[in-house]
Design a protein around this motif. Structure first.
Motif, PDB file in Angstrom:
ATOM      1  N   ILE A  72      68.376 -31.111   2.515  1.00  0.00           N
ATOM      2  CA  ILE A  72      67.418 -31.028   3.607  1.00  0.00           C
ATOM      3  C   ILE A  72      67.932 -30.020   4.628  1.00  0.00           C
ATOM      4  N   VAL A  73      67.041 -29.527   5.447  1.00  0.00           N
ATOM      5  CA  VAL A  73      67.397 -28.591   6.503  1.00  0.00           C
ATOM      6  C   VAL A  73      67.158 -29.279   7.841  1.00  0.00           C
ATOM      7  N   LEU A  74      68.187 -29.311   8.675  1.00  0.00           N
ATOM      8  CA  LEU A  74      68.069 -29.921   9.995  1.00  0.00           C
ATOM      9  C   LEU A  74      67.707 -28.836  11.004  1.00  0.00           C
ATOM     10  N   ARG A  75      66.568 -29.018  11.675  1.00  0.00           N
ATOM     11  CA  ARG A  75      66.149 -28.089  12.720  1.00  0.00           C
ATOM     12  C   ARG A  75      66.096 -28.861  14.025  1.00  0.00           C
ATOM     13  N   GLU A  76      66.649 -28.268  15.078  1.00  0.00           N
ATOM     14  CA  GLU A  76      66.703 -28.956  16.365  1.00  0.00           C
ATOM     15  C   GLU A  76      65.488 -28.633  17.231  1.00  0.00           C
ATOM     16  N   TYR A  77      64.999 -29.664  17.888  1.00  0.00           N
ATOM     17  CA  TYR A  77      63.889 -29.538  18.833  1.00  0.00           C
ATOM     18  C   TYR A  77      64.258 -30.272  20.110  1.00  0.00           C
ATOM     19  N   GLU A  78      63.634 -29.863  21.202  1.00  0.00           N
ATOM     20  CA  GLU A  78      63.760 -30.591  22.450  1.00  0.00           C
ATOM     21  C   GLU A  78      62.362 -31.068  22.823  1.00  0.00           C
ATOM     22  N   ASP A 123      68.575 -36.802  38.117  1.00  0.00           N
ATOM     23  CA  ASP A 123      67.619 -36.994  39.207  1.00  0.00           C
ATOM     24  C   ASP A 123      67.046 -35.668  39.695  1.00  0.00           C
ATOM     25  N   GLN A 124      67.613 -34.539  39.238  1.00  0.00           N
ATOM     26  CA  GLN A 124      67.114 -33.243  39.667  1.00  0.00           C
ATOM     27  C   GLN A 124      66.485 -32.451  38.531  1.00  0.00           C
ATOM     28  N   ALA A 125      66.116 -33.145  37.457  1.00  0.00           N
ATOM     29  CA  ALA A 125      65.447 -32.486  36.334  1.00  0.00           C
ATOM     30  C   ALA A 125      63.947 -32.413  36.604  1.00  0.00           C
ATOM     31  N   THR A 126      63.281 -31.469  35.973  1.00  0.00           N
ATOM     32  CA  THR A 126      61.827 -31.354  36.107  1.00  0.00           C
ATOM     33  C   THR A 126      61.101 -32.095  34.995  1.00  0.00           C
ATOM     34  N   ALA A 127      61.819 -32.480  33.938  1.00  0.00           N
ATOM     35  CA  ALA A 127      61.239 -33.245  32.831  1.00  0.00           C
ATOM     36  C   ALA A 127      62.343 -34.077  32.205  1.00  0.00           C
ATOM     37  N   TRP A 128      61.955 -35.092  31.467  1.00  0.00           N
ATOM     38  CA  TRP A 128      62.915 -35.913  30.735  1.00  0.00           C
ATOM     39  C   TRP A 128      63.079 -35.256  29.375  1.00  0.00           C
ATOM     40  N   ARG A 129      64.279 -34.808  29.068  1.00  0.00           N
ATOM     41  CA  ARG A 129      64.525 -34.058  27.832  1.00  0.00           C
ATOM     42  C   ARG A 129      65.203 -34.930  26.794  1.00  0.00           C
ATOM     43  N   ILE A 130      64.627 -34.908  25.602  1.00  0.00           N
ATOM     44  CA  ILE A 130      65.157 -35.689  24.484  1.00  0.00           C
ATOM     45  C   ILE A 130      65.454 -34.708  23.352  1.00  0.00           C
ATOM     46  N   ARG A 131      66.701 -34.685  22.906  1.00  0.00           N
ATOM     47  CA  ARG A 131      67.091 -33.804  21.794  1.00  0.00           C
ATOM     48  C   ARG A 131      66.765 -34.502  20.489  1.00  0.00           C
ATOM     49  N   THR A 132      66.180 -33.752  19.573  1.00  0.00           N
ATOM     50  CA  THR A 132      65.760 -34.313  18.298  1.00  0.00           C
ATOM     51  C   THR A 132      66.067 -33.344  17.177  1.00  0.00           C
ATOM     52  N   GLU A 133      65.900 -33.835  15.955  1.00  0.00           N
ATOM     53  CA  GLU A 133      66.011 -32.939  14.799  1.00  0.00           C
ATOM     54  C   GLU A 133      64.932 -33.288  13.791  1.00  0.00           C
ATOM     55  N   ASP A 134      64.476 -32.259  13.115  1.00  0.00           N
ATOM     56  CA  ASP A 134      63.508 -32.402  12.027  1.00  0.00           C
ATOM     57  C   ASP A 134      64.340 -32.519  10.761  1.00  0.00           C
ATOM     58  N   ARG A 135      64.229 -33.609  10.054  1.00  0.00           N
ATOM     59  CA  ARG A 135      65.039 -33.837   8.855  1.00  0.00           C
ATOM     60  C   ARG A 135      64.291 -33.554   7.575  1.00  0.00           C
ATOM     61  N   SER A 136      63.295 -32.682   7.633  1.00  0.00           N
ATOM     62  CA  SER A 136      62.530 -32.402   6.410  1.00  0.00           C
ATOM     63  C   SER A 136      63.218 -31.359   5.554  1.00  0.00           C
TER      64      SER A 136
END
Length: 136
Positions: A72-78, A123-136
């Motif tokens: 599989i190829v792991l691709r990172e997304y935010e 507390d000073q971010a403009t968005a809540w960021r979640i790191r993810t990966e596509d495991r397809s």
């Protein structure tokens, strides 16, 4: 402009860029049903459903790795959620939770399931960021 005013403007601008719709959820472990010989997916619990911005972290082709007997190829997304997002009952998002893209102006992303690898808080971010990966 004070810090709070700048953050309010930044958060409004970040939300204006959230054109995707996602569902953030956890899933219990799958079980094997011996009589039917099939795997039964575990129960899902939705933590958030709503607007988001899903973006690739890098333009790289991803990291190849083995999973079972296939490559599989792991691709990172935010994934960016509104900064004010709250989860039910004080739930925390932990690695292994999933994000499904349910709607997007880029129809190729609809149905994409991403696995959470990390979460950022500030507390000073403009968005809540979640790191993810596509495991397809």
């Amino acid at each position: 402009m004070n810090v709070d005013g700048a953050l309010a403007s930044g958060r409004a601008a970040a939300e204006a860029r959230m054109r995707d719709t996602v569902r953030l959820y956890t899933q219990a472990e799958d079980t094997f049903d011996r009589p039917s010989g099939t795997t039964v997916p575990g129960a899902q619990s939705t933590l958030y459903s709503g607007k988001a911005r899903v973006k690739a972290i890098s333009a790289s082709t991803g990291e190849e790795t083995a999973a079972g007997e296939r490559e599989i190829v792991l691709r990172e997304y935010e994934v960016h959620l509104p900064w004010s997002t709250t989860l039910p009952g004080g739930t925390r998002v932990v690695p292994g939770a999933r994000v499904e893209v349910t709607d997007s102006p880029d129809l190729r992303m609809v149905g994409l399931v991403l696995w959470v690898t990390g979460v950022s808080f500030s507390d000073q971010a403009t968005a809540w960021r979640i790191r993810t990966e596509d495991r397809s």
